[in-house]
Design an enzyme around this catalytic site. Sequence first.
Site, short mmCIF file in Angstrom:
data_model
loop_
_atom_site.label_atom_id
_atom_site.label_comp_id
_atom_site.label_asym_id
_atom_site.label_seq_id
_atom_site.Cartn_x
_atom_site.Cartn_y
_atom_site.Cartn_z
N HIS A 11 0.81 -1.21 0.00
CA HIS A 11 0.00 0.00 0.00
C HIS A 11 0.85 1.27 0.00
CE1 HIS A 11 -3.40 -2.41 2.24
NE2 HIS A 11 -3.25 -2.78 0.98
N PRO A 12 1.88 1.41 -0.83
CA PRO A 12 2.67 2.65 -0.79
C PRO A 12 1.87 3.84 -1.33
CG PRO A 12 3.35 1.30 -2.64
CD PRO A 12 2.39 0.47 -1.85
#
Length: 541
Positions: free
Chosen positions: A474-475
């Site tokens: 989930h960057p």
Amino acid sequence: MADDTQGESFDYVIAGAGSAGCVLANRLSADPRNRVLLLEGGGKDDWIWFHIPVGYLFAIGNPRADWMFRTAEEKGLNGRSLAYPRGKTLGGSSAINAMIYMRGQAADYDHWRQLGLSGWGWDDVLPVFKRVEDHVEGGNEFHGTGGEWRVEHPRVKWDILDRIRDAAEAAGVPKIPDFNTGDNTGSSYFQVNQRNGRRWSAARGFLKPALKRPNLTVETGVSVDRVEMTDGRVSAVVYRRDGATRRAFVRGEAVISAGAVGSPLILERSGLGEGAKLSAHGIEVAQHLPGVGENLQDHLQIRPIYKVNGIKTLNTEYWNLVTRAMMGVNYALFRKGPLTMAPSQVGAFVKSSPEYETANLEFHFQPLSLDDWGQGLHRFGAFTASVCNLRPTSRGSIHLTGPLPEDKPDIRPNYLSTEADRRVAVDSLKWARKIVFAEPLQRYRPEEYKPGAHIASEEEMLVAAGDLGTTIFHPVGTVKMGTKDDAMAVLDERLRVRGVEGLRVIDASVMPSITSGNTNSPTIMIADKGAEMMLQDARAR
């Protein structure tokens, strides 16, 4: 290398055909007067494992589907370097992700509004979530129908997951029917982006219906180098294909939608970033923007594993040749069973401690266990109680290591670098044990395989968190939007790059702070809202 200075002209050029890029291509090409070019570094999504839901097991870690990035060695993870998967095909990471439909919490977006970003509060974004959605149960106060983003319930059930929900309830976590109403505290089955047992990626939902439009051109297998500017305005997007450098001239706007990893790199190669960093790579500074590549946030997942007895898990079913064969039959005939599985089917949102106003931990319970994604399942019955800190205070960065598109990025998430995050990590492991050793699971004799029952002190738990922690893919945040008085903001609230006309960034990188849950559907929302802004501004000109 050949250099094409006589390229074609487009009203809109979109760099990146991931989740955001597919939405943008759909929306911007809806008006036949707009000529749109969509550029994608990966290939077409014509591999079977992009479409069978369990295909993530084969796609992650495969260079056909994954850009195969790695982080630098992380101090907070006891010196480990992590694989950092990103989707490498039309649809981007929506073609290899967990398919979990999750918006986050109302407070996430209200926080954005409180930062001064008008138009980004919960009341503003909920209508956008609803209009892109096609929920299996139809429309209501919180869900939409008729949109391109299909949402269904899982098509497989596991008794072990129901018993885990019972245990969570005994530990004080209520059962709720839906995570997507603005408050996701509790346990429930995740809703998934699937249609009739097949993955529903952004390419299937948004791009494929638009491909028949003559005003939309899609090129795959290209590497976007940079944008070029003339007198402070974007004039062209430069990319490479088949050994030749090409230019797409921009009549209207260019949009960078290459994700939290790719977008800051394109900006930096374009001379947009922190001046000293660019000069170190021989890149001429066009606009000093120190926030480019900074503010990286990610959900670090800690993955405790528990052996169980007397109840089915995917581990035991998979290694039985008869039941494995029946999985294939069940899927082929009915589109049901384990081949439809998202990596996690049941979730739980809790507060790590009472000091938090809303849930700050997310559990992903999986009826399986493995040492790492891309590796085989264990041969014993087990489940994983993956848990992540939803609102980390640690901040990292992503920057160039060289001036060329093929140069690998320098990815430094900086996990567990703050005392607050280390505290939450320890509390996460305590919460996992609180649920697993509640009475409803005791008949299955749970045994902690990782980190192990011998890990007892908080100091040992923190070391274990560093050993077990990994990205949950989930960057966000590396090209954040912000107000004029925020020196690290790269974009304004309409996603326009500061100091450059005709250039926007629209993808997960624009988030000023990470949402409290899986980030793919918030990215879809951002793209739809961003396209609306672009079309509004074009009409106003």
